[in-house]
Write an enzyme that holds these catalytic residues in place. Sequence first.
Site, PDB file in Angstrom:
ATOM      1  N   CYS A   4      -2.542  -0.379   7.440  1.00  0.00           N
ATOM      2  CA  CYS A   4      -1.762   1.078   7.220  1.00  0.00           C
ATOM      3  C   CYS A   4      -1.907   2.057   8.230  1.00  0.00           C
ATOM      4  O   CYS A   4      -0.900   2.473   8.596  1.00  0.00           O
ATOM      5  CB  CYS A   4      -1.965   1.549   6.004  1.00  0.00           C
ATOM      6  SG  CYS A   4      -1.592   0.676   4.562  1.00  0.00           S
ATOM      7  N   CYS A  12      -6.085   1.814   5.076  1.00  0.00           N
ATOM      8  CA  CYS A  12      -6.777   0.965   5.704  1.00  0.00           C
ATOM      9  C   CYS A  12      -6.680   0.927   7.184  1.00  0.00           C
ATOM     10  O   CYS A  12      -5.667   1.505   7.443  1.00  0.00           O
ATOM     11  CB  CYS A  12      -6.836  -0.455   5.092  1.00  0.00           C
ATOM     12  SG  CYS A  12      -4.988  -0.909   5.126  1.00  0.00           S
ATOM     13  N   HIS A  66       0.795  -1.116   0.074  1.00  0.00           N
ATOM     14  CA  HIS A  66       0.103  -0.269  -0.152  1.00  0.00           C
ATOM     15  C   HIS A  66       0.855   1.155  -0.202  1.00  0.00           C
ATOM     16  O   HIS A  66       2.040   1.343   0.451  1.00  0.00           O
ATOM     17  CB  HIS A  66      -0.940  -0.062   1.216  1.00  0.00           C
ATOM     18  CG  HIS A  66      -2.066  -1.036   1.123  1.00  0.00           C
ATOM     19  ND1 HIS A  66      -3.052  -1.024   2.017  1.00  0.00           N
ATOM     20  CD2 HIS A  66      -2.520  -2.016   0.074  1.00  0.00           C
ATOM     21  CE1 HIS A  66      -3.666  -1.844   1.595  1.00  0.00           C
ATOM     22  NE2 HIS A  66      -3.523  -2.570   0.440  1.00  0.00           N
ATOM     23  N   GLU A  77       0.772   3.940   1.560  1.00  0.00           N
ATOM     24  CA  GLU A  77       1.234   4.519   2.973  1.00  0.00           C
ATOM     25  C   GLU A  77       2.444   3.955   3.431  1.00  0.00           C
ATOM     26  O   GLU A  77       3.490   4.602   3.925  1.00  0.00           O
ATOM     27  CB  GLU A  77       0.324   4.359   3.921  1.00  0.00           C
ATOM     28  CG  GLU A  77      -1.501   5.159   3.839  1.00  0.00           C
ATOM     29  CD  GLU A  77      -2.223   4.041   2.833  1.00  0.00           C
ATOM     30  OE1 GLU A  77      -3.520   4.696   2.699  1.00  0.00           O
ATOM     31  OE2 GLU A  77      -1.888   3.246   2.373  1.00  0.00           O
TER      32      GLU A  77
END
Length: 199
Positions: free
Chosen positions: A90, A87, A56, A58
């Site tokens: 993260c 999410c 992801h 992040e």
Amino acid sequence: MDSLLKKQRQFLYQFKNVRWAKGRHETYLCYVVKRRDSPTSFSLDFGHLRNKAGCHVELLFLRYISDWDLDPGRCYRVTWFTSWSPCYDCARHVADFLRGYPNLSLRIFTARLYFCDKERKAEPEGLRRLHRAGVQIAIMTFKDYFYCWNTFVENHERTFKAWEGLHENSVRLSRQLRRILLPLYEVDDLRDAFRTLGL
């Protein structure tokens, strides 16, 4: 790292704050890193990232900034503009990362709220966890889109134009975010009231 400036069409598609964001399966993150020196700040870097296979966005940013030699004696402010809010996993990683860098503050302006598991309610808890870690979280408004358009987008000197529903969707999402964070705001308000009373 992607190219310095995003394409107009890609930015408008990925960051549009529509109610039903079909086909938008990636998260895009535009960032600004500043070093704060007394009342002024000095920009160190800006750019944008997107999810890579299996990672992801992040976490990609955390890896990126971990390679910096951040001076523990200076304060840094990171601002993210994201197409989706983080999410739960993260959010947990970001909160843990910030714990190790007390001189780094993070603001997140997001176009849309991400909820993948409505039964588990994990994503709202992730947002609350970020808030408890000192992260300022807000929904993008026209002003934020305008800033991103002029900072991160290859706009060919075209002025940013709001799409139909931008303001209404920002208000709706802001209310939804406020409801998610409300219990924390109430605790903060109580804490402030007790502090004012000297208790």
